[in-house]
Design a protein around this motif. Sequence first.
Motif, PDB file in Angstrom:
ATOM      1  N   ALA A   1      -7.166   1.276   5.557  1.00 47.83           N
ATOM      2  CA  ALA A   1      -5.905   1.092   4.167  1.00 47.83           C
ATOM      3  C   ALA A   1      -5.845  -0.559   4.180  1.00 47.83           C
ATOM      4  CB  ALA A   1      -4.824   1.545   4.966  1.00 47.83           C
ATOM      5  N   TYR A   2      -5.613  -1.393   4.693  1.00 54.47           N
ATOM      6  CA  TYR A   2      -6.366  -2.883   4.403  1.00 54.47           C
ATOM      7  C   TYR A   2      -7.334  -3.259   4.023  1.00 54.47           C
ATOM      8  CZ  TYR A   2      -4.768  -7.290   6.321  1.00 54.47           C
ATOM      9  OH  TYR A   2      -4.090  -8.756   6.367  1.00 54.47           O
TER      10      TYR A   2
ATOM     11  N   ALA B   1      -5.333  -2.929   0.301  1.00 60.36           N
ATOM     12  CA  ALA B   1      -3.715  -3.123  -0.120  1.00 60.36           C
ATOM     13  C   ALA B   1      -3.930  -4.798   0.526  1.00 60.36           C
ATOM     14  CB  ALA B   1      -3.005  -2.496   1.456  1.00 60.36           C
ATOM     15  N   SER B   2      -3.101  -4.964  -0.736  1.00 57.51           N
ATOM     16  CA  SER B   2      -2.697  -6.770  -0.555  1.00 57.51           C
ATOM     17  C   SER B   2      -1.637  -7.084  -0.016  1.00 57.51           C
ATOM     18  CB  SER B   2      -1.671  -6.318  -2.363  1.00 57.51           C
ATOM     19  OG  SER B   2      -0.513  -6.183  -2.059  1.00 57.51           O
TER      20      SER B   2
ATOM     21  N   MET C   1       2.028  -3.409   3.441  1.00 58.87           N
ATOM     22  CA  MET C   1       1.531  -2.137   2.665  1.00 58.87           C
ATOM     23  C   MET C   1       0.291  -1.109   3.213  1.00 58.87           C
ATOM     24  SD  MET C   1      -0.432  -2.339  -2.025  1.00 58.87           S
ATOM     25  CE  MET C   1       0.376  -2.520  -2.029  1.00 58.87           C
ATOM     26  N   ALA C   2      -0.359  -1.824   3.870  1.00 66.33           N
ATOM     27  CA  ALA C   2      -1.161  -1.161   4.862  1.00 66.33           C
ATOM     28  C   ALA C   2      -0.416  -0.460   5.567  1.00 66.33           C
ATOM     29  CB  ALA C   2      -2.592  -2.560   5.064  1.00 66.33           C
TER      30      ALA C   2
ATOM     31  N   VAL D   1       0.870   2.908   3.863  1.00 64.30           N
ATOM     32  CA  VAL D   1      -0.154   3.920   3.669  1.00 64.30           C
ATOM     33  C   VAL D   1      -0.795   4.678   5.534  1.00 64.30           C
ATOM     34  CG1 VAL D   1      -2.582   3.900   2.891  1.00 64.30           C
ATOM     35  CG2 VAL D   1      -0.477   2.480   1.510  1.00 64.30           C
TER      36      VAL D   1
ATOM     37  N   ALA E   1      -4.318   3.926  -0.456  1.00 61.90           N
ATOM     38  CA  ALA E   1      -3.606   1.943  -0.656  1.00 61.90           C
ATOM     39  C   ALA E   1      -4.281   2.113  -1.969  1.00 61.90           C
ATOM     40  CB  ALA E   1      -4.710   1.452   0.109  1.00 61.90           C
TER      41      ALA E   1
ATOM     42  N   LEU F   1      -1.785  -0.248  -4.407  1.00 65.88           N
ATOM     43  CA  LEU F   1      -2.179  -1.606  -4.742  1.00 65.88           C
ATOM     44  C   LEU F   1      -1.758  -1.581  -6.984  1.00 65.88           C
ATOM     45  CD1 LEU F   1      -2.541  -4.484  -4.758  1.00 65.88           C
ATOM     46  CD2 LEU F   1      -5.466  -3.418  -4.828  1.00 65.88           C
TER      47      LEU F   1
END
Length: 77
Positions: free
Chosen positions: A20-21, A24-25, A29-30, A33, A67, A71
């Motif tokens: 996810a990371y 993701a921004s 967010m990660a 997700v 993710a 994003l």
Amino acid sequence: SREALSQIYRLHSKRVFRAAYQHASTREMAEEVTQETFLLLLREPGKFDPARGELGAFLAGVARQLARRALSRTQAA
């Protein structure tokens, strides 16, 4: 069962978060997700087909997809 899901989370959460990371921004967010990925497995376990691969790979793929969607929603807003 709750114990089975807990064990799946322990085994796969780091891999899912990393996937996810990568897309993701932000860390937040990660994390979201990652949570969504395991909730999807809980709500729709039939989406995982062991004939197509192992669970960790499936979950990482779901995390990458979620993710990217998150994003793109963030960038569109």
